[in-house]
Each structure stands twice: as C-alpha cells, then as structure tokens.
Design a protein around this motif. Structure first.
Motif, PDB file in Angstrom:
ATOM      1  N   GLU A 105     -40.129   5.913  -4.837  1.00 58.38           N
ATOM      2  CA  GLU A 105     -41.695   6.923  -6.085  1.00 58.38           C
ATOM      3  C   GLU A 105     -40.824   7.500  -6.937  1.00 58.38           C
ATOM      4  O   GLU A 105     -39.362   6.820  -7.144  1.00 58.38           O
ATOM      5  CB  GLU A 105     -41.685   7.976  -4.932  1.00 58.38           C
ATOM      6  N   TYR A 106     -41.333   7.041  -8.571  1.00 54.63           N
ATOM      7  CA  TYR A 106     -40.592   7.390  -9.698  1.00 54.63           C
ATOM      8  C   TYR A 106     -41.316   9.202  -9.229  1.00 54.63           C
ATOM      9  O   TYR A 106     -42.796   9.505  -8.624  1.00 54.63           O
ATOM     10  CB  TYR A 106     -41.721   7.417 -10.257  1.00 54.63           C
ATOM     11  N   ASN A 137     -36.090  11.161 -14.795  1.00 51.69           N
ATOM     12  CA  ASN A 137     -36.566   9.924 -13.913  1.00 51.69           C
ATOM     13  C   ASN A 137     -36.230  10.684 -12.266  1.00 51.69           C
ATOM     14  O   ASN A 137     -35.174  10.246 -12.135  1.00 51.69           O
ATOM     15  CB  ASN A 137     -37.086   8.614 -13.602  1.00 51.69           C
ATOM     16  N   THR A 180     -46.345   9.970 -17.077  1.00 54.41           N
ATOM     17  CA  THR A 180     -45.225   9.117 -16.434  1.00 54.41           C
ATOM     18  C   THR A 180     -46.287   7.502 -16.481  1.00 54.41           C
ATOM     19  O   THR A 180     -47.432   7.273 -16.425  1.00 54.41           O
ATOM     20  CB  THR A 180     -45.374   8.574 -14.738  1.00 54.41           C
ATOM     21  N   VAL A 182     -46.662   3.068 -15.402  1.00 53.17           N
ATOM     22  CA  VAL A 182     -45.992   1.642 -14.884  1.00 53.17           C
ATOM     23  C   VAL A 182     -46.712   1.138 -15.370  1.00 53.17           C
ATOM     24  O   VAL A 182     -48.118   0.592 -14.862  1.00 53.17           O
ATOM     25  CB  VAL A 182     -46.166   2.508 -13.283  1.00 53.17           C
ATOM     26  N   ASN A 183     -45.871   0.155 -15.527  1.00 55.54           N
ATOM     27  CA  ASN A 183     -46.161  -1.142 -15.907  1.00 55.54           C
ATOM     28  C   ASN A 183     -47.607  -0.903 -17.477  1.00 55.54           C
ATOM     29  O   ASN A 183     -48.636  -1.319 -17.462  1.00 55.54           O
ATOM     30  CB  ASN A 183     -47.019  -2.572 -15.364  1.00 55.54           C
ATOM     31  N   LEU A 229     -42.546   2.755  -6.937  1.00 48.67           N
ATOM     32  CA  LEU A 229     -42.075   1.433  -7.409  1.00 48.67           C
ATOM     33  C   LEU A 229     -41.761   0.147  -6.685  1.00 48.67           C
ATOM     34  O   LEU A 229     -41.287   0.888  -5.448  1.00 48.67           O
ATOM     35  CB  LEU A 229     -40.914   2.177  -8.218  1.00 48.67           C
ATOM     36  N   ASP A 233     -41.330  -3.873 -11.776  1.00 48.91           N
ATOM     37  CA  ASP A 233     -41.726  -2.768 -12.690  1.00 48.91           C
ATOM     38  C   ASP A 233     -41.024  -2.516 -13.601  1.00 48.91           C
ATOM     39  O   ASP A 233     -40.431  -2.070 -13.666  1.00 48.91           O
ATOM     40  CB  ASP A 233     -42.244  -1.627 -11.371  1.00 48.91           C
ATOM     41  N   ARG A 234     -42.181  -1.552 -15.000  1.00 48.86           N
ATOM     42  CA  ARG A 234     -40.965  -0.776 -15.822  1.00 48.86           C
ATOM     43  C   ARG A 234     -42.101   0.814 -15.751  1.00 48.86           C
ATOM     44  O   ARG A 234     -42.616   0.526 -16.640  1.00 48.86           O
ATOM     45  CB  ARG A 234     -41.942  -1.387 -16.927  1.00 48.86           C
ATOM     46  N   VAL A 235     -41.088   1.624 -15.824  1.00 51.58           N
ATOM     47  CA  VAL A 235     -41.268   3.295 -15.632  1.00 51.58           C
ATOM     48  C   VAL A 235     -40.659   3.435 -16.787  1.00 51.58           C
ATOM     49  O   VAL A 235     -40.062   3.711 -16.957  1.00 51.58           O
ATOM     50  CB  VAL A 235     -40.949   3.595 -14.076  1.00 51.58           C
ATOM     51  N   GLU A 236     -42.326   4.778 -17.596  1.00 52.38           N
ATOM     52  CA  GLU A 236     -41.726   5.320 -18.554  1.00 52.38           C
ATOM     53  C   GLU A 236     -41.982   6.575 -18.108  1.00 52.38           C
ATOM     54  O   GLU A 236     -42.932   6.905 -18.017  1.00 52.38           O
ATOM     55  CB  GLU A 236     -42.810   5.004 -20.130  1.00 52.38           C
ATOM     56  N   SER A 246     -37.197   4.657 -20.802  1.00 47.81           N
ATOM     57  CA  SER A 246     -38.057   3.531 -20.145  1.00 47.81           C
ATOM     58  C   SER A 246     -37.016   2.518 -19.215  1.00 47.81           C
ATOM     59  O   SER A 246     -35.787   2.413 -19.499  1.00 47.81           O
ATOM     60  CB  SER A 246     -38.867   2.499 -21.189  1.00 47.81           C
TER      61      SER A 246
END
Length: 257
Positions: A105-106, A137, A180, A182-183, A229, A233-236, A246
């Motif tokens: 998880e984020y 994060n 936040t 995700v993608n 996640l 994935d890319r999480v920001e 990021s």
C-alpha cells in the motif's frame, strides 16, 4: 530555500536549488545559511533522499477522512510507530514489493525534517525546531500489519521514499493540499487541515520521550484513499508548496551475489 542531497558522478553532496541549478552547501544545509558555488543543473544530478534520518517517527490514524473511512474510533492522543532508516530511498528510486506479499500500500504524507535538537518541545514553539518539509510515502506491507508484524510491515527496504527536497519556506503547514497519484490517477486528495493532531501537537507529544536530532523525520499521517500498489506502477506524492515525490514500483529483486 530548497535543500537537496545529490549525486554527480562519484561525488555525493548537500546542496540548495537556485532556479534550476544545484549550489553547494558545504558539509550540509545545517551548517551553512547561504548557497555556495553552482555545482550543476538539476537535470545533471541524481537527487537522493534529502536527509539521512537517525529516527523516523510516524503518526497513524491522524486524518479525519481516513478515520471515518476505516471506521476507527476518534483518537485521544497520537498513535505512534517507527520506521527503520534502512527503509529510506530518494525520489526516482524504486519501491520494491517483497516476495510473497499479497498487498502493498501507498500512504502519501507530509514529512517534517528536524533542524535542531528537539526535547520537550511545546506545541507553540514547534517551528523553532523545524528545518523544513518534504514529501513522504509511508509504504506498508498490509499482510504483515494485519498479522501484527508492524516492524516488518513498515520498515522493509525501500518502504520510506522521501523527497524531492526539503522546503524551508513554509511558514504554516496547517493547510497544504496533499495528493497521491498512481499511474497519473488521483487516489488521495486531502489537506493537512484534516489532521487530528497538527505538527506542533505531534512534536510536543513525541519529544516528551524521544529526543529528535537534526535530520530526523516526523511523518504526520495520511488522508483517506490508501490503496494498493503493484509492480509496474508509478506513485507520486504531491504537496502544495513542497513538490512532487515520484517512485516506480518493482517486483522482488534477486539477492546480490
């Protein structure tokens, strides 16, 4: 001022951003008040985690929206836990999903970076002890939290991305938008005004028992919308006035030989 740690070739250093250029900060931002000579353009260096904390103390269930979402009781005092320093990575570094984990998880959070020794801080004087703020994060292995293994759930390698820099010019952290993605899709959208315990209250509570030193970090909780996640994935994490952190997510990595 935006304070960074960076790598350029074989050199690792502390710097400050002036426009799009990194300037030298000598032995580190805690020892110099003004940027020194220009080192390189921002796109010519690799940004590292902007601090190297000895202690990372975190507040759980500290946003009204998340408390309501998870149907938790309203807290009467901050719920604290620790993340280990090995979990820290910088902007752009991969978050590694451990083998055998069902749910990663984020949790987007505002991180407070300590500027001077903090012991028995009062809520009214907290700003005197803060160097600045960065994005965090609070990556969590949900399976391991569910079975009571909080140290493992919160402190696996790469589970504490920080960055991209420390912003020192935020006068009041009490009403900053925090998102936040995700993608590219927004999955959390809140404000630090939703905190149950503000930064001053948290620092006052923590420093009754835990002395924080320059470079240590306080994570202040996450708004509603915590979710999964998966590799690829890319999480920001985006925080108003601070910046964007990021990180890509990768699967289990083979051991080094």
């Amino acid at each position: 001022m935006r304070l960074v740690r960076y790598r350029k070739g074989e050199h690792t250093g502390a710097g400050a951003l002036v426009g799009e250029y990194v300037h030298d900060m000598g032995d580190g931002p805690l020892g110099r008040t003004r940027p020194g000579p220009r080192v390189a353009a921002l796109d010519e260096v690799e940004l590292l985690a902007p601090c190297d904390p000895r202690v990372i103390v975190c507040a759980g269930s500290n946003y009204a929206g998340q408390i309501a979402e998870k149907q938790r009781p309203w807290p009467t005092q901050p719920a604290l836990f620790l993340k280990a320093p090995n979990a820290v990575v910088g902007p752009g570094a991969a978050v590694i999903r451990p083998a055998g984990l069902r749910r990663l998880e984020y949790e987007g959070e505002l991180a407070v970076v300590i500027g001077r020794t903090a012991r028995e801080v009062t809520a009214a004087s907290f700003a005197d002890y803060v160097l600045g703020y960065t994005c965090a994060n609070d990556v969590t292995a949900d399976d391991w939290r569910a079975d009571g293994q909080w140290a493992r759930a919160k402190s696996a390698d790469t589970f504490c991305p920080l960055g991209p820099w420390i912003e020192t010019e935020i006068a009041d952290p009490a009403s900053l938008r925090l998102s936040t993605l995700v993608n590219g899709r927004t999955v959390q959208d809140g404000s630090t005004s939703e905190m149950v315990f503000g930064v001053g209250e948290l620092l006052a509570f923590v420093t009754r028992w835990i002395t924080l030193q320059p470079g240590d970090v306080l994570l202040t909780g996450s708004p509603a919308g915590v979710g999964p996640l998966v590799p690829g994935d890319r999480v920001e994490i985006r925080i108003e006035g601070v910046g964007t952190l990021s990180n890509p997510v990768l699967g289990p990595q083979p051991p080094e030989v």
